[in-house]
Each structure stands twice: as structure tokens, then as C-alpha cells.
Design an enzyme around this catalytic site. Sequence first.
Site, PDB file in Angstrom:
ATOM      1  N   ASN A   1      -7.234  -2.656  14.373  1.00 48.66           N
ATOM      2  CA  ASN A   1      -8.648  -2.955  14.128  1.00 48.66           C
ATOM      3  C   ASN A   1      -8.814  -4.179  13.225  1.00 48.66           C
ATOM      4  OD1 ASN A   1      -7.807  -1.978  11.693  1.00 48.66           O
ATOM      5  ND2 ASN A   1      -9.240  -0.257  11.592  1.00 48.66           N
TER       6      ASN A   1
ATOM      7  N   HIS B   1      -7.153  -4.664  10.370  1.00 52.06           N
ATOM      8  CA  HIS B   1      -6.911  -4.436   8.944  1.00 52.06           C
ATOM      9  C   HIS B   1      -5.630  -5.110   8.482  1.00 52.06           C
ATOM     10  CE1 HIS B   1      -4.625  -0.360   9.657  1.00 52.06           C
ATOM     11  NE2 HIS B   1      -3.767  -1.335   9.521  1.00 52.06           N
TER      12      HIS B   1
ATOM     13  N   GLU C   1      -9.797  -1.886   5.596  1.00 58.14           N
ATOM     14  CA  GLU C   1     -10.387  -1.594   6.900  1.00 58.14           C
ATOM     15  C   GLU C   1     -11.617  -2.477   7.143  1.00 58.14           C
ATOM     16  OE1 GLU C   1      -8.767   0.224   8.799  1.00 58.14           O
ATOM     17  OE2 GLU C   1      -7.939   2.010   7.838  1.00 58.14           O
TER      18      GLU C   1
ATOM     19  N   ASP D   1       0.812  -1.216   0.000  1.00 58.08           N
ATOM     20  CA  ASP D   1       0.000   0.000   0.000  1.00 58.08           C
ATOM     21  C   ASP D   1       0.845   1.266   0.000  1.00 58.08           C
ATOM     22  OD1 ASP D   1       0.943  -0.476   2.570  1.00 58.08           O
ATOM     23  OD2 ASP D   1      -1.014  -0.773   3.457  1.00 58.08           O
TER      24      ASP D   1
HETATM   25  C1  F6R Z   1       1.611  -1.462   6.185  1.00 58.31           C
HETATM   26  C2  F6R Z   1       0.247  -1.975   6.275  1.00 58.31           C
HETATM   27  C3  F6R Z   1      -0.516  -1.980   7.549  1.00 58.31           C
HETATM   28  C4  F6R Z   1       0.328  -2.371   8.770  1.00 58.31           C
HETATM   29  C5  F6R Z   1      -0.531  -2.395  10.036  1.00 58.31           C
HETATM   30  C6  F6R Z   1       0.311  -2.667  11.260  1.00 58.31           C
HETATM   31  O1  F6R Z   1       2.107  -1.547   4.869  1.00 58.31           O
HETATM   32  O2  F6R Z   1      -0.275  -2.361   5.285  1.00 58.31           O
HETATM   33  O3  F6R Z   1      -1.593  -2.879   7.412  1.00 58.31           O
HETATM   34  O4  F6R Z   1       0.903  -3.616   8.546  1.00 58.31           O
HETATM   35  O5  F6R Z   1      -1.182  -1.177  10.187  1.00 58.31           O
HETATM   36  O6  F6R Z   1       1.169  -1.585  11.457  1.00 58.31           O
HETATM   37  P1  F6R Z   1       2.316  -1.611  12.548  1.00 58.31           P
HETATM   38  O7  F6R Z   1       3.287  -2.671  12.115  1.00 58.31           O
HETATM   39  O8  F6R Z   1       2.941  -0.253  12.502  1.00 58.31           O
HETATM   40  O9  F6R Z   1       1.672  -1.924  13.851  1.00 58.31           O
END
Ligand code: F6R
Length: 243
Positions: free
Chosen positions: A136, A138, A143, A67
Amino acid sequence: MKIINANDYNDMSRKAANIISAQVIVKPDCVLGLATGSSPLGLYANLVERYKQGDLDFSQVKSVNLDEYLGLTHDNPQSYYYFMNENLFRQINIAPENTHIPDGLTENAEQACTEYEQIIQSLGGIDLQLLGLGNNGHIGFNEPGTAFEQLTHCVSLTESTIQANSRFFEKLEDVPTKACTMGIKSIMSAKKIVIIVNGKGKADIVQKAFFGPVTTDVPASILQMHPDVTLVADAEALSLCDI
Ligand code: F6R
């Protein structure tokens, strides 16, 4: 689903790096799906270390990132383009033309998403997709409520994700509100998935995602249906799971 117990963040990072390293050694021209965020930082540092020691060669590896925020320039330290270059790409011998990140600066985001999906197809699909888990539930920026059938698409970030990501920005208002993300269907098409999770704060969502019902309310719960998923999590993240 395979669960690998790690003691702590460093142990999780090393164990996940073992899996990615094995993939690169067994298939030197593999396609890696990569993630950003706090979770993979230690893992990327491990890969860099192994490359520097001469144990890993990324010269034929191709990568596709999950992303990117919409509207951040490449020199913005919060863009995922910048993150990947800083933390991995510029420290290993991957060819820049073999790395792919959704274009967050495009005029036509919808078309860029369609083209991104075509890039993934033209590479022959993803051999190993690395994921982190959002608070959450995701994965990527899919989401809660996102249809499982979605391919790469544009999204508006939820309030909880904007809040969670604000730790990287000076002000809450600076956090982008839109992003381009691989869809759940793009992620589920990967041949192998490795998801890394650490910390007490994610214990509840780990339990829901991997041991609760499969529901779009918890996007990561769909991973229960994938034939080759490995969860590498530390003791705190697994503390509410009955395993
Ligand atoms: C990042 C992504 C997000 C993260 C998720 C966890 O490319 O796609 O889904 O993997 O938000 O983020 P952290 O590792 O910062 O807790």
C-alpha cells in the site's frame, strides 16, 4: 533518484548488497538503518557471504532498525528482533550493543519511541537507510495517511498490512495490530536511502510511489523529495514504469 534495474530477486539482492558493502568499506563505523520482511533476505545473505569471505568487517558498524511489532517476545520467530538476529546479526561480527531495534515489549511505548529517536540522534544520524516497499506504499509501518512530519511513533496497522503480514503467522488473529516505527521524518533524515522492490505484485505501487504525485496517501512518494535515493528493483516491479 537513481534507479538500478535488476533482472530478478537474486540480482536485486546482489546489487543492493554492493551498495551497502561500499558504505561499510568507505565508512567502517557507519550507521546503517535496516529493514525486515521478504525483500532484504537475499541482500542479508549476500552480506553474510561477503563477511565470511573476509571482504566485510562490521565490528564498528552501528545499526538501527526501522520498526518492531508491539507485544512479541524476542524469542518469537515473527518478532523483528528475532528476524534480525537470525538473518544477519548472529552471522556477522556486529557488536550486539551496536544494534538497535525499537522495544516492542515496553510498558510505555510512547516514551520508548521518544528514546529511540534520541538513540538515532546520539549515533549522529543514519548514513544509509535500507527500505522495503509495502503493497500500500508504506515505508516502515508508516501507513497511508501518516503525516510526513512524524518521528518514531506507535501505530495501529491497517487491514491490508495485517493481511499481507499474515503469511508469516499461523492465524490472522496472531498478527500483531500495533507496532513502533521510525517516522517518515526520521527516514527522510538519513543521508542516503536505498529501497529494494521486487515482483509483479508491487509494479503498481512502484509506479505510483516514484512517478506519481507526492502524497500522504502513498507514504513512499515522499522519497522523491530526498536528495540521495537509490531504487533497486527487478524487471517485474519496474514493468509499469515508463523508463
Ligand atoms: C519492514 C518494514 C516494511 C517492509 C514492507 C515490505 O521492516 O518496515 O515496511 O519493508 O512491508 O515488506 P516485504 O519486503 O515483506 O514485501
